[in-house]
Write a protein that holds these residues in place. Structure first.
Motif, mmCIF file in Angstrom:
data_model
loop_
_atom_site.group_PDB
_atom_site.id
_atom_site.type_symbol
_atom_site.label_atom_id
_atom_site.label_comp_id
_atom_site.label_asym_id
_atom_site.label_seq_id
_atom_site.Cartn_x
_atom_site.Cartn_y
_atom_site.Cartn_z
ATOM 1 N N GLU A 49 0.833 -1.217 0.000
ATOM 2 C CA GLU A 49 0.000 0.000 0.000
ATOM 3 C C GLU A 49 0.861 1.258 0.000
ATOM 4 O OE1 GLU A 49 -2.438 -0.511 3.436
ATOM 5 O OE2 GLU A 49 -3.833 -1.863 2.405
ATOM 6 N N GLU A 50 1.969 1.257 0.732
ATOM 7 C CA GLU A 50 2.874 2.406 0.721
ATOM 8 C C GLU A 50 3.532 2.559 -0.641
ATOM 9 O OE1 GLU A 50 5.649 1.903 3.897
ATOM 10 O OE2 GLU A 50 4.125 2.097 5.448
ATOM 11 N N ASP A 54 2.220 1.641 -3.498
ATOM 12 C CA ASP A 54 1.219 2.111 -4.450
ATOM 13 C C ASP A 54 0.955 3.599 -4.321
ATOM 14 O OD1 ASP A 54 0.948 -0.408 -5.481
ATOM 15 O OD2 ASP A 54 -0.838 -0.912 -4.290
ATOM 16 N N LEU A 55 1.203 4.173 -3.135
ATOM 17 C CA LEU A 55 0.969 5.607 -2.926
ATOM 18 C C LEU A 55 2.102 6.455 -3.511
ATOM 19 C CD1 LEU A 55 -0.421 5.650 0.715
ATOM 20 C CD2 LEU A 55 -1.695 5.946 -1.427
ATOM 21 N N THR A 56 3.288 5.906 -3.652
ATOM 22 C CA THR A 56 4.398 6.677 -4.212
ATOM 23 C C THR A 56 4.279 6.726 -5.733
ATOM 24 O OG1 THR A 56 5.813 4.725 -4.316
ATOM 25 C CG2 THR A 56 5.955 6.079 -2.338
#
Length: 149
Positions: free
Chosen positions: A143-144, A146-148
């Protein structure tokens, strides 16, 4: 009485025919103890079947292609906890069976070889719980990532 004893043995109970009715227990007490142990054995068997069902659903979920889902994390943890609970419950049930029906007290700590070993099954349950925490960490990292941008 014979039907109750047969059901108990079919669900995994162990009874020695020569020591089924110890001198210190009356027939009514032995029957009640056998019924209680039968009910507990059926409950433990149902938990085992439920754990197998969860693992089966997890395998089909893994085949869907998605990894690190909340369903997989929860399923792995629940399967591990059920495996450990069933193994400990069977050990406790064997202890109480020996104490009540066979009139013997003792703890048998052994290192059996094979897939039915107490310690191997506990290790498999702990592995599922550990795999659940690995999947949880991987989900968080995914999830981290995918946020970058």
């Amino acid at each position: 009485m014979e039907l109750i004893l047969l059901l108990y043995v079919l669900f995994g109970g162990r009874v020695k025919p020569t020591s089924y009715f110890p001198e210190m227990l009356s027939i009514a007490e032995s029957k009640m103890i056998t019924i209680i142990l039968l009910i507990i054995q059926i409950f433990v068997s149902a938990l085992f079947i439920y754990a197998v069902k969860i693992i089966r659903k997890l395998v089909s979920n893994f085949n869907s292609g998605k990894l690190f889902t909340q369903y997989q994390i929860t399923g792995l943890k629940l399967a591990g906890q059920l495996i450990i609970a069933v193994t400990l419950a069977k050990a406790a049930l064997n202890f109480f069976e020996e104490a009540t029906i066979n009139s013997r007290l003792g703890i048998d700590i052994n290192f059996d070889e094979g897939f039915g070993s107490f310690w191997l099954v506990i290790a498999i349950g702990l592995f599922f719980i550990y795999l659940s925490s690995i999947f949880s960490n991987a989900k968080q990292l995914k999830e981290e990532n995918d946020l970058t941008v």
